[in-house]
Design a protein around this motif. Sequence first.
Motif, PDB file in Angstrom:
ATOM      1  N   VAL A  53       0.846  -1.194   0.000  1.00 32.65           N
ATOM      2  CA  VAL A  53       0.000   0.000   0.000  1.00 32.65           C
ATOM      3  C   VAL A  53       0.884   1.247   0.000  1.00 32.65           C
ATOM      4  N   SER A  54       1.940   1.213   0.779  1.00 35.64           N
ATOM      5  CA  SER A  54       2.872   2.342   0.814  1.00 35.64           C
ATOM      6  C   SER A  54       3.518   2.559  -0.554  1.00 35.64           C
ATOM      7  N   ASP A  55       3.905   1.455  -1.217  1.00 33.52           N
ATOM      8  CA  ASP A  55       4.486   1.555  -2.561  1.00 33.52           C
ATOM      9  C   ASP A  55       3.496   2.173  -3.548  1.00 33.52           C
ATOM     10  N   ILE A  56       2.242   1.753  -3.471  1.00 37.06           N
ATOM     11  CA  ILE A  56       1.211   2.275  -4.376  1.00 37.06           C
ATOM     12  C   ILE A  56       1.028   3.774  -4.127  1.00 37.06           C
ATOM     13  N   LYS A  57       0.972   4.171  -2.852  1.00 38.43           N
ATOM     14  CA  LYS A  57       0.827   5.593  -2.534  1.00 38.43           C
ATOM     15  C   LYS A  57       2.014   6.380  -3.071  1.00 38.43           C
ATOM     16  N   SER A  58       3.198   5.829  -2.916  1.00 39.73           N
ATOM     17  CA  SER A  58       4.408   6.497  -3.399  1.00 39.73           C
ATOM     18  C   SER A  58       4.361   6.660  -4.912  1.00 39.73           C
ATOM     19  N   MET A  59       3.952   5.597  -5.627  1.00 36.84           N
ATOM     20  CA  MET A  59       3.860   5.672  -7.084  1.00 36.84           C
ATOM     21  C   MET A  59       2.829   6.714  -7.511  1.00 36.84           C
TER      22      MET A  59
END
Length: 130
Positions: A53-59
């Motif tokens: 989820v953190s990766d998706i938010k970052s992207m």
Amino acid sequence: MASKDIPDFMRGFDTTDDWGMVPVSSTPKAEPSVDPKLVENSNLEIAKVKSDVSDIKSMMNEVMQIVSEKETITKELSDEEVNQRFKDIEKIVLPFLYNLSKSDEPYIHWPNRGPIIKAQIEKLLKLTRG
């Protein structure tokens, strides 16, 4: 579904793509499909989901930053290649939104959505970043 049953703006798009969601008439029962006692390292799984989820938010933040930095977007819209990219983006986004709106059920059961969403983000990033 017959082509006459879909809105005009969806003609030519793949409406059979499986997004992993199912309209339901009530909230799915909270019963796990696997007995949690049998699953080892469930904290690692939770940490992995949080990381995804953190990766998706970052992207998504990166995408929004790139979009906000584009000052000449109206000039670039006349470029044939950019127009094609927008059409390709529509082919990803519109079927997703259309599938979300197909049912009047109050809930959507969407297990394993992380990998599905991540794959769609990767497709969009390939189009938006060239």
